[in-house]
Scaffold this motif. Structure first.
Motif, mmCIF file in Angstrom:
data_model
loop_
_atom_site.group_PDB
_atom_site.id
_atom_site.type_symbol
_atom_site.label_atom_id
_atom_site.label_comp_id
_atom_site.label_asym_id
_atom_site.label_seq_id
_atom_site.Cartn_x
_atom_site.Cartn_y
_atom_site.Cartn_z
ATOM 1 N N GLY A 26 0.797 -1.227 0.000
ATOM 2 C CA GLY A 26 0.000 0.000 0.000
ATOM 3 C C GLY A 26 0.825 1.270 0.000
ATOM 4 N N ASN A 27 2.118 1.174 0.187
ATOM 5 C CA ASN A 27 2.993 2.340 0.135
ATOM 6 C C ASN A 27 3.323 2.685 -1.306
ATOM 7 N N PHE A 28 4.031 3.785 -1.499
ATOM 8 C CA PHE A 28 4.429 4.224 -2.820
ATOM 9 C C PHE A 28 5.941 4.373 -2.885
ATOM 10 N N ALA A 29 6.520 4.062 -4.034
ATOM 11 C CA ALA A 29 7.942 4.262 -4.286
ATOM 12 C C ALA A 29 8.080 5.331 -5.358
ATOM 13 N N VAL A 30 9.074 6.195 -5.187
ATOM 14 C CA VAL A 30 9.274 7.307 -6.107
ATOM 15 C C VAL A 30 10.699 7.269 -6.644
ATOM 16 N N ILE A 31 10.826 7.395 -7.960
ATOM 17 C CA ILE A 31 12.124 7.600 -8.587
ATOM 18 C C ILE A 31 12.218 9.082 -8.906
ATOM 19 N N GLY A 32 13.226 9.714 -8.375
ATOM 20 C CA GLY A 32 13.396 11.143 -8.607
ATOM 21 C C GLY A 32 14.841 11.539 -8.379
ATOM 22 N N THR A 33 15.074 12.816 -8.407
ATOM 23 C CA THR A 33 16.405 13.359 -8.199
ATOM 24 C C THR A 33 16.641 13.570 -6.716
ATOM 25 N N ASP A 34 17.729 13.030 -6.193
ATOM 26 C CA ASP A 34 18.067 13.197 -4.788
ATOM 27 C C ASP A 34 18.454 14.656 -4.548
ATOM 28 N N ALA A 35 17.670 15.345 -3.741
ATOM 29 C CA ALA A 35 17.927 16.753 -3.429
ATOM 30 C C ALA A 35 18.098 16.947 -1.927
ATOM 31 N N THR A 36 18.454 15.884 -1.226
ATOM 32 C CA THR A 36 18.556 15.933 0.231
ATOM 33 C C THR A 36 19.522 17.021 0.695
ATOM 34 N N ASP A 37 20.696 17.051 0.133
ATOM 35 C CA ASP A 37 21.701 18.008 0.601
ATOM 36 C C ASP A 37 21.247 19.453 0.441
ATOM 37 N N SER A 38 20.565 19.759 -0.655
ATOM 38 C CA SER A 38 20.163 21.150 -0.886
ATOM 39 C C SER A 38 18.866 21.529 -0.189
ATOM 40 N N LEU A 39 17.954 20.570 0.022
ATOM 41 C CA LEU A 39 16.652 20.907 0.619
ATOM 42 C C LEU A 39 16.556 20.636 2.111
ATOM 43 N N ASP A 40 17.416 19.789 2.646
ATOM 44 C CA ASP A 40 17.350 19.448 4.067
ATOM 45 C C ASP A 40 17.383 20.686 4.982
ATOM 46 N N PRO A 41 18.254 21.667 4.712
ATOM 47 C CA PRO A 41 18.274 22.852 5.583
ATOM 48 C C PRO A 41 16.980 23.676 5.520
ATOM 49 N N ASP A 42 16.181 23.495 4.471
ATOM 50 C CA ASP A 42 14.957 24.275 4.284
ATOM 51 C C ASP A 42 13.707 23.594 4.833
ATOM 52 N N LEU A 43 13.853 22.382 5.381
ATOM 53 C CA LEU A 43 12.674 21.702 5.929
ATOM 54 C C LEU A 43 12.050 22.553 7.028
ATOM 55 N N PRO A 44 10.709 22.608 7.075
ATOM 56 C CA PRO A 44 10.048 23.355 8.149
ATOM 57 C C PRO A 44 10.401 22.755 9.511
ATOM 58 N N SER A 45 10.227 23.526 10.550
ATOM 59 C CA SER A 45 10.606 23.081 11.895
ATOM 60 C C SER A 45 9.817 21.859 12.355
ATOM 61 N N ASP A 46 8.629 21.640 11.795
ATOM 62 C CA ASP A 46 7.831 20.482 12.204
ATOM 63 C C ASP A 46 8.026 19.279 11.275
ATOM 64 N N ALA A 47 9.075 19.315 10.441
ATOM 65 C CA ALA A 47 9.386 18.207 9.534
ATOM 66 C C ALA A 47 10.788 17.706 9.851
ATOM 67 N N SER A 48 10.980 16.424 9.633
ATOM 68 C CA SER A 48 12.309 15.850 9.831
ATOM 69 C C SER A 48 12.438 14.623 8.951
ATOM 70 N N ARG A 49 13.654 14.126 8.813
ATOM 71 C CA ARG A 49 13.877 12.892 8.069
ATOM 72 C C ARG A 49 14.928 12.087 8.813
ATOM 73 N N GLY A 50 14.787 10.782 8.740
ATOM 74 C CA GLY A 50 15.761 9.902 9.350
ATOM 75 C C GLY A 50 16.996 9.787 8.480
ATOM 76 N N ASP A 51 18.064 9.288 9.060
ATOM 77 C CA ASP A 51 19.308 9.116 8.307
ATOM 78 C C ASP A 51 19.129 8.193 7.106
ATOM 79 N N HIS A 52 18.148 7.313 7.159
ATOM 80 C CA HIS A 52 17.894 6.371 6.060
ATOM 81 C C HIS A 52 16.950 6.951 5.008
ATOM 82 N N GLU A 53 16.466 8.157 5.219
ATOM 83 C CA GLU A 53 15.505 8.779 4.292
ATOM 84 C C GLU A 53 16.192 9.840 3.444
#
Length: 79
Positions: free
Chosen positions: A32-59
């Motif tokens: 029931g989950n979804f998988a996405v193929i896209g461009t990894d933008a973690t390094d550039s977007l991680d600092p811009d995440l809102p204060s109520d959002a986070s991601r694990g080291d594996h995400e």
């Protein structure tokens, strides 16, 4: 790990990719989950995440085109 059941939305070729390869894509998984193929933008977007959002080291933060998501809308099930 879950299996891919189906593509959500139009294929890359149907969205205008000449080769049909190396393009964003969305898939529904057997669990029931979804998988996405896209461009990894973690390094550039991680600092811009809102204060109520986070991601694990594996995400990763993945970017897909607007067209990919819009064309997938009709295939995404409602609650």
């Amino acid at each position: 790990m879950s299996q891919i059941i189906r593509r959500i939305g139009a294929s890359p070729r149907a969205r205008g990719s000449v080769s049909g390869a190396n393009c964003p894509d969305i898939f529904e998984l057997a669990d029931g989950n979804f998988a996405v193929i896209g461009t990894d933008a973690t390094d550039s977007l991680d600092p811009d995440l809102p204060s109520d959002a986070s991601r694990g080291d594996h995400e990763r933060i993945v970017v897909i085109t607007r067209e990919t998501l819009i064309r997938a809308k009709a295939d995404i099930p409602d609650l």
